[in-house]
Design an enzyme around this catalytic site. Structure first.
Site: not given
Length: 342
Positions: A91, A159, A332
């Site tokens: 995304e 991350e 998210c």
């Protein structure tokens, strides 16, 4: 075949020279890709036929295809599902502001950090994105919206500091005047707090903004919300932040997602004020994204404002994040998850 977006201009020049081609062709190719947003070698009109064939035989231009695009009712927020050549989906979100367009990019397919408030991590990490794949999200989005993107936030799936090498190569690429030429001060990198990598990033001395997902001033609660806290205490995290500030002279943003009845009390606000006192920092208060896989509820606006006022009274600059595109803004990772699970 290699993704040409993973190459710097100098690397492409060297490659062309090794194939007995003219080095200046590299600059022409980069101009087509990064300025004209042409993603097919055959459409590069000033490149000789022989060179086009050579490039096509050895490289692909790894810009993902759009498999889904959502636009908010006010037309200020776009959410994209992008698919890479190997079928993996990520995304990206574009937000339009008066000062320019910002994009939130993903750095991994999925995430292994396990933060309880994030849908991106529910299925773990599939793979890292390369520097060019991170860069390509910006290019694909620019082509879709027909406007330049001038601000980048590394706050999508993944991350960033768990993909340190590729992310730092991306930072070098995206800020280069040979590619998208986005200023370092227009880039924010968000991390859950991998202490050694924060120090390593500090040593690189970028002029980017570092954002730390904090979410609690207490180790016990932070461990419950963020498994990374089992490895690094708040004390260790703050020491790494001090190192970063001293090394870069850049202000750190601390992100704090407020969860009703969990981390939004006056007691927590006072404790957070103590933890952050004297630091060159800013706190961004975020109403938590509600996802069905946990029971977290958004704190009330009254609680959020009261929490922020305590911080301000203690001399800590604080803002409440403006919610954009609420009508399309699933947490998210949720859009990808719902698409992949079909």
């Amino acid at each position: 075949m290699e993704n040409i977006l993973d190459f710097t201009l100098e690397e492409l020049k060297e490659w062309l020279i090794s194939k007995e081609e003219k080095a200046f062709r590299a600059k022409q190719v980069f101009d087509w890709i990064y300025n004209k947003l042409i993603f097919d070698f055959n459409n590069m009109k000033n490149i000789p036929y022989k060179t086009k064939n050579l490039l096509s035989d050895n490289f692909y231009i790894g810009v993902p295809k759009v498999v889904k695009k959502l636009m908010s009712q006010d037309k200020n927020t776009y959410k994209f599902l992008f698919e890479y050549n190997d079928g993996n989906i990520i995304e990206s979100v574009v937000m339009k502001y008066k000062h320019g367009n910002s994009i939130c990019v993903s750095t991994q397919v999925g995430c292994r950090m396990g933060c309880k408030f994030c849908a991106s991590t529910l299925d773990g990490v599939i793979r890292n994105l390369t520097s060019g794949e991170i860069l390509s999200q910006i290019m694909a989005a620019q082509k879709e919206i027909g406007e330049r993107i001038s601000n980048v936030v590394l706050m999508g799936s993944g991350e960033p500091l768990d993909n340190f090498k590729n992310v730092t190569e991306f930072l070098d690429l995206v800020t280069s005047d040979t590619t998208l030429n986005i200023g370092q001060r227009h880039i924010t990198l968000s991390t859950c707090g991998i202490v050694p990598k924060i120090k390593e990033l500090a040593d690189k001395n970028y002029n980017i903004t570092l954002a730390i997902s904090l979410h609690s001033p207490e180790d016990l609660l932070r461990k419950e919300m963020m498994p990374i806290a089992n490895k690094y205490s708040i004390k260790e995290l703050m020491e790494a932040c001090d190192y970063y500030i001293n090394k870069t002279n850049r202000r750190i943003t601390f992100e704090y997602a407020l969860v009703k009845g969990k981390n939004d009390s006056i007691k927590e606000a006072k404790k957070l004020s103590t933890v952050l006192k004297g630091k060159l920092c800013h706190v961004n208060l975020i109403p938590v994204n509600e996802i069905k896989e946990n029971s977290y509820e958004k704190s009330t606006l009254k609680n959020i404002e009261s929490f922020g006022n305590i911080l301000k009274e203690n001399g800590i600059e604080t803002t409440i994040r403006r919610e954009m595109g609420a009508d399309i803004n699933a947490a998210c990772g949720q859009l990808r998850r719902s698409y992949v699970s079909k």
